[in-house]
Enzyme design. Structure first.
Site, PDB file in Angstrom:
ATOM      1  N   LEU B  81       0.834  -1.198   0.000  1.00 27.40           N
ATOM      2  CA  LEU B  81       0.000   0.000   0.000  1.00 27.40           C
ATOM      3  C   LEU B  81       0.866   1.243   0.000  1.00 27.40           C
ATOM      4  O   LEU B  81       1.628   1.479   0.927  1.00 27.40           O
ATOM      5  CB  LEU B  81      -0.877   0.027   1.249  1.00 27.40           C
ATOM      6  CG  LEU B  81      -2.222  -0.635   1.102  1.00 27.40           C
ATOM      7  CD1 LEU B  81      -2.963  -0.517   2.410  1.00 27.40           C
ATOM      8  CD2 LEU B  81      -3.021  -0.012  -0.017  1.00 27.40           C
ATOM      9  N   ASP B  82       0.706   2.014  -1.047  1.00 26.41           N
ATOM     10  CA  ASP B  82       1.513   3.210  -1.168  1.00 26.41           C
ATOM     11  C   ASP B  82       0.750   4.381  -0.579  1.00 26.41           C
ATOM     12  O   ASP B  82       0.143   5.161  -1.280  1.00 26.41           O
ATOM     13  CB  ASP B  82       1.808   3.437  -2.656  1.00 26.41           C
ATOM     14  CG  ASP B  82       2.874   4.468  -2.841  1.00 26.41           C
ATOM     15  OD1 ASP B  82       3.330   5.025  -1.830  1.00 26.41           O
ATOM     16  OD2 ASP B  82       3.249   4.709  -3.987  1.00 26.41           O
ATOM     17  N   LEU B  83       0.768   4.473   0.728  1.00 26.70           N
ATOM     18  CA  LEU B  83      -0.075   5.468   1.385  1.00 26.70           C
ATOM     19  C   LEU B  83       0.504   6.869   1.292  1.00 26.70           C
ATOM     20  O   LEU B  83      -0.216   7.841   1.245  1.00 26.70           O
ATOM     21  CB  LEU B  83      -0.279   5.098   2.852  1.00 26.70           C
ATOM     22  CG  LEU B  83      -1.049   3.794   3.071  1.00 26.70           C
ATOM     23  CD1 LEU B  83      -1.047   3.419   4.531  1.00 26.70           C
ATOM     24  CD2 LEU B  83      -2.465   3.919   2.555  1.00 26.70           C
ATOM     25  N   ARG B  85       1.999   8.390  -1.076  1.00 24.37           N
ATOM     26  CA  ARG B  85       1.830   9.125  -2.318  1.00 24.37           C
ATOM     27  C   ARG B  85       0.374   9.494  -2.590  1.00 24.37           C
ATOM     28  O   ARG B  85      -0.014   9.711  -3.720  1.00 24.37           O
ATOM     29  CB  ARG B  85       2.367   8.304  -3.497  1.00 24.37           C
ATOM     30  CG  ARG B  85       3.883   8.232  -3.493  1.00 24.37           C
ATOM     31  CD  ARG B  85       4.469   8.161  -4.880  1.00 24.37           C
ATOM     32  NE  ARG B  85       3.599   7.515  -5.845  1.00 24.37           N
ATOM     33  CZ  ARG B  85       3.824   6.327  -6.368  1.00 24.37           C
ATOM     34  NH1 ARG B  85       4.879   5.650  -6.002  1.00 24.37           N
ATOM     35  NH2 ARG B  85       3.011   5.823  -7.257  1.00 24.37           N
TER      36      ARG B  85
END
Lengths: 248, 102
Positions: B81-83, B85
């Protein structure tokens, strides 16, 4: 989460159902209340509230259904089905004004959003529990029940199913042409939002129909303009721009 | 007990129609995954949570909390999970949108 955030535009536009408690600031008979609600049934105009983060101009909204299920003094329990982007708080306020006594919304609960209903919703502790099961016992089962595939949210869109060889070019934003289409759900019109799916049923992108389904069935050329891509590039092999590749 | 019930039209509901086949084709098992067979990592990227928001905290606060839960997941699961960005928007809209309660 992740790519699925791109579904929020669709979700925003879906019709929604609410249960709310409205407080009137004066006595109103049942028949007056019915008259008031009748004025809003169907298309009505609404100015977004001052606090809302959108342009404050009058917008057309739809009240599909209204049900008064309880009256207790000046408090009214309402069930409303409205079009996407309707402010229920404002609707309550405006109803109060129309009835001449004023009113405001006390409580609100959303019970349906497009294809999904309250019954399917999970509580915070269930999410926490599912995550704990996964971390401590490496058990994915609960987490799989809690996290649903994004395709479930896009059920409202008509489907176009494409060939594996067309997938990656769509992921790069290319429009969908007739030769890439494996199957099509009839009935949509030019300009409609369309779900573009793989043969396996994965969402690739949401696009805008450049022609009606019937025209696409008859003709050649470009069918759907790619609008928002969900699938990561490279999920399927590229088969464009380099002549015939092994995959095609 | 129903006191007043008013109907205009049914809200637009999807009418699932049979697909018309233009080209017979079979899915290549080497690529992609059917939505129900996704790995956990793929699920996090192509999934949503229909959350029953409790009374009290607002949607934003709930989103922060969910982000924290899943953030730990991310740490434990190799950066799925690219939180940072801003891709967490979906979590917020999910909590915003479902089972909303004031």
């Amino acid at each position: 989460m992740g790519s699925s955030t791109k579904a929020s535009a669709e979700v925003h536009g879906y019709p929604k159902e609410y249960v709310c408690v409205m407080r009137l600031h004066g006595r109103v008979s049942e028949s007056e209340l019915e008259w008031g609600l009748t004025q809003f049934i169907g298309e009505f105009y609404q100015t977004p509230p001052i606090r809302a983060n959108v342009a404050r101009r009058v917008r057309k909204r739809v009240l599909y259904e209204a049900e008064v299920s309880e009256i207790e003094g000046r408090d009214i329990l309402l069930r409303l089905v409205v079009s996407g982007g309707t402010y229920v708080r404002k609707l309550c306020h405006d109803l109060g004004v129309l009835l001449g006594v004023g009113g405001h919304m006390l409580e609100l609960r959303r019970t349906r959003i497009g294809p999904r209903t309250e019954k399917e919703a999970v509580r915070l502790f269930e999410l926490q529990h599912a995550l704990r099961e996964f971390r401590e016992k490496r058990d994915e089962q609960s987490l799989r029940r809690v996290i649903r595939p994004i395709e479930d949210l896009l059920e409202y869109l008509p489907r176009v199913v494409i060939l594996d060889s067309a997938v990656d070019s769509i992921c790069h934003g290319a429009p969908l042409a007739r030769p890439g289409i494996a199957g099509i759900e009839p009935g949509f019109q030019r300009g409609d939002s369309i779900g573009i799916y793989t043969l396996k049923g994965e969402i690739v992108a949401v696009g805008i129909a450049l022609k009606s389904a019937e025209e696409i069935l008859r003709g050649e050329g470009l069918a759907v303009k790619t609008d928002r891509v969900f699938m990561a590039r490279g999920t399927y092999p590229p088969s464009w721009g380099r002549g015939k590749s092994k995959a095609s | 007990m129903v006191m007043i019930r008013l109907h205009h039209t049914q809200p637009p509901h999807p009418v699932r129609r049979e697909l018309i086949t233009l080209r017979e084709a079979e899915a290549d098992p080497r690529y992609g995954t059917s939505p129900l067979k996704r790995s956990l990592e793929e699920m996090l990227n192509y999934g949503y949570v229909l959350l029953d928001k409790p009374r009290g905290p607002n949607s934003h606060e709930i989103a922060e909390r969910v982000k924290r839960f899943l953030g730990a997941e991310r740490a434990g699961h190799g950066g799925t999970l690219d939180l940072e960005r801003g891709r967490s928007r979906g979590i917020r809209s999910a909590t915003d949108s479902f089972g909303k309660q004031y």
